[in-house]
Design an enzyme around this catalytic site. Structure first.
Site, short mmCIF file in Angstrom:
data_model
loop_
_atom_site.label_atom_id
_atom_site.label_comp_id
_atom_site.label_asym_id
_atom_site.label_seq_id
_atom_site.Cartn_x
_atom_site.Cartn_y
_atom_site.Cartn_z
N ARG B 232 0.86 -1.17 0.00
CA ARG B 232 0.00 0.00 0.00
C ARG B 232 0.91 1.23 0.00
NH1 ARG B 232 -3.39 -2.76 -1.52
NH2 ARG B 232 -5.37 -3.37 -0.56
N GLU B 261 -3.33 7.84 -4.26
CA GLU B 261 -3.78 7.43 -5.59
C GLU B 261 -5.07 8.16 -5.95
OE1 GLU B 261 -4.04 3.14 -5.51
OE2 GLU B 261 -2.04 3.03 -4.63
N HIS B 279 -1.63 0.90 -9.75
CA HIS B 279 -2.25 -0.09 -8.86
C HIS B 279 -2.90 -1.23 -9.64
CE1 HIS B 279 -4.00 -0.66 -4.55
NE2 HIS B 279 -3.77 -1.81 -5.13
#
Lengths: 341, 313
Positions: B232, B261, B279
């Site tokens: 993460r 993000e 991602h």
């Protein structure tokens, strides 16, 4: 006018040190020249002369017994004829398609290459390219750098790394030692859960994978074709339209060997028309020219013939080439000779 | 089950959305202009939440949904769910383990190869026509590099198994040493970083692992070291990472996740020793479908009073 021979040559030269002919310097030599300074031989650097090559060879290379060649300085029957004393040819590369092996065989000239030290880097590049094209790594990296992620949301997905793949081995002779080198790709991909199949002229009893005698049949049963064989008269354009269509619309080709093993014009057509899924290519038929249509595609990854170009690999290759040359001049067994089956 | 209200926290997958719409009464949270009034009006209809790595069920949302029975996560990471609150209220939580392990591990190796062998940069070099003017540089060998993994769970182990095929010695940091595993254990991330060449973040994001890769760790990894993050974004102190790359205190980075993000520090866009992905760790068609099927499967099992497929709480 006679050319000036390099100063260092006259410094090092003793009447006793045998000469190794180098027509054009391989990248290895340009980058790591120091590693080629030996007490067992000296380099005869043809490219430093202003004489045309043929004349240089006739004038200076009459008693040369060994040649260090490369893709840029092929050893053809014509060159061999100008070297009446040659007994050993070593190339600083993995590929050997620039050496006329038939002629060498006929005249009893020993040949050695550096495949052994390049197999890890070539396999790493092949796997890296495969994951890149399947998971769209280069495309996604471009997408992010263009600032498109905030604007466009998630990137369209790639595909799972393959379930079964076809590893194309050389159809030329190779023995169980060189198998270790070819298997570097297979060993890595097995760790990703891939099934490995292979093709060769004859089945090899020491290879643990299912054998297919026919390239086309193998392509039918595979998701990915990894080309890691040598370029010979038999393997030129071996991957033709028929094979590519058999590989299919989801199929991927990875080539870290030689461009000419694939019929490049047909491959471009197949890619543009979606007859194969994608390609990851480190080599091309006409380097450094790459077909323009490929530059527009997102289902290809293109690298400039660098699969084995790491400092670690190059330094190991230097050591291997020098060790082969020294062994030759000491009448000891070569370290990495090409052996006929 | 089409009277059962399911709140989808954010857009995550069109196949999942379709399936949820077909089987349940689907509320698309991101389309709602006034979230608190929406929750107020619909709180008695919503019995389930579908969350992911971007948005899940925090304490505030849980409190606002008195009929909430289950949070089905479209992700294996649980950092967007207030697990303690769920436990307290008897709310079930499920995630999507195993189906995405291989994809994430494949991508981690793909990132390592892409960074060390400069694959994306090489591809740019060819496409820009620069190859006609000169050869590309040498790049760094990957085989044999020491790989250090933070978190040796399913994904960490899958990464280790793949890296071993490249003759990479494996070392790890984890909350507790795992004596049954033959990899070298380091009791701190800094020590792991000092030892290895490539450091991979593969642990869950929790309070303890927030910013687990900080300035000290980055400095220990060093000017030849490479950081790979498939965990993460908040695992890494992002501004520290950016300055370390610029000051050459860190050799390179392969990043699939970021603190904010979809915003990626633009200073990274010009660097040739980083690879930046949006991602996509589990982003294959096959895996996202499998994940969606797990979310649906868990929801249906719950409302049919059958055992959950992949419960966490």
């Amino acid at each position: 006018m006679e050319s000036q021979l390099p100063q260092e040559r006259s410094k090092l030269r003793t009447k006793d040190l045998p000469q190794v002919l180098v027509m054009k310097p391989p990248p290895l030599l340009t980058l790591f020249e120091d590693k080629f300074i030996s007490t067992k031989f000296q380099l005869l650097k043809a490219w430093e002369s202003t004489l045309p090559l043929d004349q240089f060879l006739t004038t200076y290379a009459g008693s040369v017994r060994a040649v260090l060649c490369s893709g840029a300085s092929p050893v053809t029957p014509h060159i061999i004829r100008l070297l009446p004393s040659v007994q050993f040819v070593v190339t600083a590369s993995a590929g050997i398609n620039h050496i006329d092996l038939n002629e060498c065989r006929r005249l009893g000239i020993a040949v050695a290459n550096a495949a052994a030290v390049f197999s890890d880097d070539a396999a790493d590049a092949a796997v890296g390219l495969l994951i890149d094209v399947l998971r769209k790594i280069s495309v996604a990296d471009r997408f992010v750098r263009r600032g498109l992620w905030p604007a466009m949301g998630d990137y369209p997905f790639g595909s799972k790394v393959i379930i079964s793949l076809f590893v194309c081995f050389t159809q030329e002779s190779w023995d169980c030692r060189t198998w270790k080198h070819r298997s570097a790709v297979a060993k890595r991909l097995e760790a990703f859960g891939c099934t490995v199949l292979y093709n060769s002229r004859k089945p090899k009893p020491w290879v643990p994978y299912p054998f297919y005698s026919n390239v086309h049949e193998l392509a039918c049963g595979s998701d990915v074709l990894v080309v890691c064989c040598g370029l010979t008269a038999e393997t030129r354009h071996m991957i033709n339209r028929e094979v590519m269509v058999a590989l299919g619309k989801q199929g991927i080709i990875v080539n870290v060997a030689r461009g000419a093993i694939i019929d490049e014009k047909e491959m471009v057509v197949c890619l543009v028309h979606g007859e194969i899924g994608g390609a990851a290519l480190d080599v091309f038929e006409n380097e450094p020219d790459v077909p323009k249509q490929l530059l527009q595609l997102d289902n290809v990854v293109l690298t400039p013939h660098r699969a084995v170009f790491t400092p670690e690999g190059f330094m190991a290759a230097c050591d291997l080439v020098v060790a082969n040359l020294e062994a030759f001049f000491e009448d000891k067994p070569l370290l990495s000779p090409l052996i006929d089956e | 089950m089409d009277s059962i209200g399911v709140l989808m926290a954010c857009p995550m997958n069109s196949y999942l959305e379709q399936q949820l719409d077909k089987r349940f009464k689907l509320f698309r949270f991101w389309t709602v202009p006034d979230k608190s009034s929406f929750l107020n009006s619909n709180k008695d209809s919503i019995q389930a939440v579908a969350g992911n790595a971007t948005a899940g069920a925090d304490a505030e949302l849980i409190e606002a949904l008195p009929k909430l029975e289950i949070v089905a996560n479209f992700s294996v990471g649980l950092d967007k769910i207030d697990l303690a609150k769920c436990k307290e209220k008897g709310i079930r939580v499920t995630n999507t383990p195993d189906v995405l392990t291989e994809d994430v591990a494949d991508l981690a190796i793909g990132l390592m190869l892409a960074v060390l062998r400069k694959l994306c940069e090489s591809d740019r070099y060819v496409r820009s026509g620069k190859w006609k003017k000169g050869d590309y540089m040498l790049t760094t060998k990957f085989t044999g590099k020491k790989v250090g993994i933070i978190g040796l769970g399913r994904i960490g182990m899958a990464i280790a198994k793949r890296a071993e095929a490249f003759s990479c010695p494996i070392s790890y940091y984890s909350r507790n040493e795992k004596p049954e595993i033959n990899y070298k254990y380091y009791p701190s991330v800094v020590e792991l970083a000092a030892y290895c060449d490539i450091l991979v973040v593969a642990c869950p994001l929790t309070k303890e692992t927030h910013h687990i890769v900080n300035r000290d760790v980055i400095n220990a990894l060093g000017p030849k070291g490479v950081l790979i993050n498939i965990g993460r974004g908040p695992h890494v102190e992002e501004p520290e990472l950016v300055s370390a790359l610029f000051e050459h205190r860190l050799g390179g980075a392969g990043l699939d996740v970021f603190e904010n993000e979809p915003y990626v520090p633009e200073e990274l866009f010009g660097l040739d020793n980083v690879v930046l992905l949006p991602h996509v760790g589990s982003g294959t068609v096959e895996t996202r479908e499998a994940m969606a099927d797990l979310v649906i499967g868990n929801l249906e099992a719950h409302f049919q009073k059958k055992p959950l497929l992949t419960p966490v709480v």
